[in-house]
Write an enzyme that holds these catalytic residues in place. Sequence first.
Site: not given
Length: 484
Positions: A14, A170
């Site tokens: 991420d 997302e």
Amino acid sequence: MVGNQPVIPGFHPDPSVCRVGDDYYLACSSFEYFPGIPLFHSRDLLHWTQIGNALDRPGQLRLPPDTLSSGGLYAPTLRHHDGRFWLIVTNVSTDGNLIVTATDPAGPWSDPVLLPDVHGIDPDLAWDDDGTCWCTVAGVRQYRIDPTTGETLGPARAVWSGSPGAQAPEAPHLHRVGDHWYLLIAEGGTERGHSVAIARGPAPDGPFEPCPDNPVLTHRGTHHPIQNTGHADLVQAPDGTWWMVFLGVRPGGGTPGWHVLGRETFLAPVTWADGWPVVGEPVSGPHPTDGQRDDFDDAALAPQWISPRERPAAHCTTGERPGWLTLHARGTSLDAPDAVFTGRRQQHLTCRARTLIDPAQGRGGLAVRLDEQHHYAVEAGPGEVRVRARVGSLDPVVATHPVPPGPLVLRVDITPTKPLDSRTGPDTLTLGVEEPDGTFTELASLDGRYLSTEVAGGFTGRVLGMYAAEGTVHFDWFAYEPLE
């Protein structure tokens, strides 16, 4: 150079990146580990050095004993605005979304500002020309907020949520490029179907039109050695070129392929055509061959050392026996959520870890940890070394070996296996002890697939480190070296 080597190898998923002058800074998720959110610095986007962790004080990061593995801190966004660094992240186990700030990304970072009315993971921060701060979350929903107080300035508003039928929109990131605002998202789930899509609009809240060539990045359905590509961020270099950092995995072995290092950070060049980004092939990161050794001579542990949930000084200290790391057991084994363990991420597919342990006052050892139910360990106690292999509900002692009293060196070698057929695992873990004359006694050779995400589930990767299972154990040094 095009290649398959990540720029930040190991469990560093991420990624979020920003540039200040000639310096780049990057943050990654840390999940159930303390300290939280590793921070890196680079001058070229290829060579990264960890400079700290954003949440490195117990008062900043609450991860109670019932925090699940792969819980904790999800998906930070790192930005620089108005002379300060801003980091927003979700603690899915306790506090929800929170913001910390710093003038120096190496720290110290502020105490958290909570955002109780911002609901959703993967929060992003962006400021428009009039100073309005926009927070966009997975879903994809958007809030106007006051980032200094955490107050929302109106209700959430749904914006573009990705390709029709694609699951899990997302990881939103808003970027102003020229006259457009670009909304970058991940979609397709974090497994083999992961991908990156983008839309653009005239304002931070849209309306957004999708890129006709979405997804702009995916390796699904290919034989590319980097898979699960997604969760990306964009940055512009001083020379005007654009780059994308994104996560991916390197599966090994036969079918279905097992990735063991977790999701890693990769880099790719970006060009622009008709106002849309075109993502090139991944650029190979450096492939360091130097080993790393910690003799525990400093009062504080280096920033790469992490522990599940917390690391109280009463149980983990370098001050009790100078030049040694001392661990005082709390749980009875690595299965316990309050196990005393500190380690570093495995960052190479082929590597060796060694440590000198003094188990005279207790029992502990050297472990390869994925979570409470998936770990291998070579464990020393008075007069004996044994190898434990925890896989789900199974926890056998697979080997024992007598040893004389006194300190001894424990070792784990990790080597990839060559696929013999579609069922071959990704690597082999060889655990044993180095005898006083320096020879290595192998006690067990174990299949690495059982310490992989495809078997265990979750979002993390392997961590190599030291633990105490009973009483007090001391470690004089820890050495990690790539063998590739």
